[in-house]
Design a protein around this motif. Structure first.
Motif, short mmCIF file in Angstrom:
data_model
loop_
_atom_site.label_atom_id
_atom_site.label_comp_id
_atom_site.label_asym_id
_atom_site.label_seq_id
_atom_site.Cartn_x
_atom_site.Cartn_y
_atom_site.Cartn_z
N ALA A 1 4.59 4.49 3.80
CA ALA A 1 4.06 5.83 4.07
C ALA A 1 5.14 6.85 3.79
CB ALA A 1 3.59 5.93 5.52
N VAL A 2 4.82 7.83 2.95
CA VAL A 2 5.80 8.85 2.58
C VAL A 2 5.16 10.24 2.71
CG1 VAL A 2 7.54 9.56 0.91
CG2 VAL A 2 6.66 7.22 0.84
N VAL A 3 5.17 10.74 3.92
CA VAL A 3 4.89 12.15 4.19
C VAL A 3 6.14 12.62 4.91
CG1 VAL A 3 3.39 13.80 5.36
CG2 VAL A 3 2.41 11.73 4.34
N ASP A 4 6.98 13.33 4.19
CA ASP A 4 8.39 13.44 4.59
C ASP A 4 8.93 14.85 4.42
OD1 ASP A 4 10.86 12.57 5.42
OD2 ASP A 4 11.36 11.51 3.56
N PRO A 5 8.46 15.80 5.26
CA PRO A 5 8.92 17.19 5.11
C PRO A 5 10.43 17.37 5.29
CG PRO A 5 7.12 17.02 6.72
CD PRO A 5 7.49 15.63 6.33
N GLU A 6 11.08 16.42 5.97
CA GLU A 6 12.51 16.55 6.23
C GLU A 6 13.35 15.65 5.32
OE1 GLU A 6 12.52 15.61 10.40
OE2 GLU A 6 12.38 17.72 10.95
N VAL A 7 12.80 15.31 4.15
CA VAL A 7 13.53 14.46 3.22
C VAL A 7 14.89 15.09 2.90
CG1 VAL A 7 12.48 15.56 1.18
CG2 VAL A 7 13.41 13.24 0.99
N GLY A 8 15.93 14.25 2.87
CA GLY A 8 17.27 14.74 2.60
C GLY A 8 18.05 15.13 3.84
N THR B 1 0.84 -1.19 0.00
CA THR B 1 0.00 0.00 0.00
C THR B 1 0.88 1.25 0.00
OG1 THR B 1 -0.19 0.39 2.40
CG2 THR B 1 -1.66 -1.27 1.42
N LEU B 2 0.35 2.31 -0.59
CA LEU B 2 1.06 3.59 -0.66
C LEU B 2 0.22 4.68 -0.01
CD1 LEU B 2 2.30 3.54 -4.38
CD2 LEU B 2 3.41 2.57 -2.37
N LEU B 3 0.82 5.41 0.89
CA LEU B 3 0.17 6.55 1.55
C LEU B 3 1.11 7.74 1.45
CD1 LEU B 3 -2.14 7.68 3.39
CD2 LEU B 3 -0.71 7.00 5.33
N SER C 1 18.22 13.46 -3.36
CA SER C 1 18.09 14.00 -2.01
C SER C 1 16.68 14.52 -1.74
CB SER C 1 19.10 15.13 -1.80
OG SER C 1 18.85 16.20 -2.71
N THR C 2 15.84 14.61 -2.77
CA THR C 2 14.49 15.13 -2.59
C THR C 2 13.39 14.12 -2.88
OG1 THR C 2 14.42 15.97 -4.87
CG2 THR C 2 15.23 17.48 -3.16
N PHE C 3 13.74 12.89 -3.27
CA PHE C 3 12.71 11.90 -3.61
C PHE C 3 13.09 10.54 -3.06
CE2 PHE C 3 9.71 10.52 -7.33
CZ PHE C 3 8.80 10.06 -6.40
N HIS C 4 13.17 10.45 -1.72
CA HIS C 4 13.46 9.18 -1.08
C HIS C 4 12.30 8.20 -1.25
CE1 HIS C 4 16.88 10.60 1.81
NE2 HIS C 4 17.15 10.80 0.53
N GLY C 5 11.10 8.71 -1.49
CA GLY C 5 9.98 7.81 -1.73
C GLY C 5 10.25 6.87 -2.88
N ARG C 6 10.81 7.39 -3.94
CA ARG C 6 11.12 6.57 -5.13
C ARG C 6 12.40 5.78 -4.95
NH1 ARG C 6 12.97 10.05 -10.03
NH2 ARG C 6 14.81 10.10 -8.65
N ASP C 7 13.45 6.42 -4.42
CA ASP C 7 14.79 5.84 -4.47
C ASP C 7 15.18 5.04 -3.24
OD1 ASP C 7 14.94 7.14 -6.89
OD2 ASP C 7 15.98 8.89 -6.09
N THR D 1 3.26 12.89 -10.99
CA THR D 1 3.72 11.57 -11.44
C THR D 1 4.46 10.82 -10.34
OG1 THR D 1 5.88 12.35 -12.25
CG2 THR D 1 4.01 12.48 -13.78
N TYR D 2 4.61 11.43 -9.18
CA TYR D 2 5.42 10.82 -8.12
C TYR D 2 4.89 9.45 -7.70
CZ TYR D 2 7.27 15.59 -7.81
OH TYR D 2 7.82 16.81 -8.10
N PRO D 3 3.58 9.28 -7.47
CA PRO D 3 3.12 7.93 -7.12
C PRO D 3 3.41 6.91 -8.21
CG PRO D 3 1.44 9.56 -6.53
CD PRO D 3 2.48 10.28 -7.34
N ALA D 4 3.25 7.31 -9.47
CA ALA D 4 3.51 6.38 -10.58
C ALA D 4 4.99 5.99 -10.62
CB ALA D 4 3.09 7.00 -11.90
N GLN D 5 5.88 6.93 -10.34
CA GLN D 5 7.30 6.61 -10.35
C GLN D 5 7.63 5.58 -9.27
OE1 GLN D 5 10.15 9.91 -10.87
NE2 GLN D 5 8.38 11.24 -11.22
N MET D 6 7.04 5.73 -8.09
CA MET D 6 7.28 4.75 -7.02
C MET D 6 6.74 3.38 -7.42
SD MET D 6 6.71 6.92 -3.50
CE MET D 6 4.96 7.06 -3.75
N LYS D 7 5.57 3.37 -8.05
CA LYS D 7 5.01 2.10 -8.50
C LYS D 7 5.91 1.45 -9.54
CE LYS D 7 0.23 3.58 -7.76
NZ LYS D 7 -1.08 3.86 -8.39
N GLY D 8 6.49 2.26 -10.41
CA GLY D 8 7.39 1.72 -11.42
C GLY D 8 8.58 1.03 -10.81
N VAL D 9 9.16 1.64 -9.77
CA VAL D 9 10.31 1.04 -9.09
C VAL D 9 9.91 -0.29 -8.44
CG1 VAL D 9 11.91 1.32 -7.15
CG2 VAL D 9 11.48 3.23 -8.71
#
Length: 271
Positions: free
Chosen positions: A68-75, A6-8, A132-138, A16-24
């Motif tokens: 779960a990716v609500v991440d204001p302090e990403v990076g 599941t993705l939250l 450094s700004t998209f840990h959800g995907r990487d 496109t961010y959710p789609a990119q995570m799904k692709g990975v």
């Protein structure tokens, strides 16, 4: 059994961010069943995301991975967590997202058999180039894929005894009064409180009085249709918590209420 992930997120469906995570995830686990828990968390709202995660996760089968990716302090230096509890797996930044899961004794505070949480230090599952700004995907999506494909939680890093949590208000009971507050406002404007349903149904539910923002609601209902359109009602909702609503309208707008608004339940006296 299919690998369910599941993705939250607070990314919104317009990106496109959710789609990119799904692709990975699908690159690594082509058979994965990916369920969008929600991508409409208010931006940076960890508290709301924590409630949504804890209330929705139990509806899924054992073995489900919840990312779960609500991440204001990403990076930043904030940690990434992987956890196992009550038959479910979790991946999230260590910023309070697991607060309500932990509060329900699904993590930390129960026996070691109930759950465990690790700080992710094993980077072998990460993508080769980590933004450094998209840990959800990487970072988080590859970790979710790894867990879904059978990677043990303990292989990702050392166990920890504590995680970041926000202050979670608990209801207070005094004689025939239960005092709590609004924990979550759903998209319909319904007010979900931190008062457990059993606290207000132990005596005659029809004689309970709910006080919120100057309004008094007498008696608990079973469903919205128990009152006419436009009328206030109180009931025990699907999360097992006391809720306040307006049939076919928004209780939040009607009452000027939101997260933190005080709610008091007056129980009938014991005869």
């Amino acid at each position: 059994m299919a690998e369910i992930i599941t993705l939250l997120t607070d990314f919104g469906v317009e990106s496109t961010y959710p789609a990119q995570m799904k692709g990975v995830i699908l690159e690594r686990v082509p058979s994965a069943v990916i369920v969008d828990m929600s991508h409409a968390v208010p931006r940076h709202d960890v508290h709301t995301a924590a409630f949504m995660l804890a209330s929705a996760a139990p509806a899924f089968p054992d073995g489900t991975v919840h990312m779960a990716v609500v991440d204001p302090e990403v990076g930043s230096l904030r940690r990434v967590l992987a956890a196992e509890a009550a038959g479910h797996l979790y991946v999230a930044p260590d910023n309070g997202l697991l607060t309500l899961v932990a509060q329900r004794r699904m993590l930390l505070g129960g026996s070691t058999a109930e759950g465990r949480v690790v700080v992710v230090e094993n980077e072998s599952h990460f993508r080769a180039d980590v933004s450094s700004t998209f840990h959800g995907r990487d970072v988080l999506a590859p970790l979710a894929a790894a867990l879904a494909s059978g990677t043990p939680v303990d292989s990702l890093g050392p166990q920890v005894e504590s995680i970041e949590r926000f202050d979670l208000p608990l209801p207070e009971r005094e004689a025939n009064m239960v005092r709590g507050q609004v924990l979550y406002v759903d998209p319909f404007g319904n007010l979900v409180t931190n008062i457990a349903g059993e606290m207000v149904t132990e005596r005659d539910p029809s004689a309970v009085e709910i006080h919120v923002s100057g309004a008094v609601i007498r008696g608990l209902c079973r469903a919205y249709c128990d009152v006419a359109a436009g009328m206030l009602l109180a009931y025990v909702g699907s999360a097992g918590l006391l809720e306040v609503a307006v049939n076919r309208q928004s209780a939040a707008l009607r009452l000027g209420a939101g997260i933190g608004t005080r709610v008091t339940a007056r129980l009938p006296s014991v005869s």
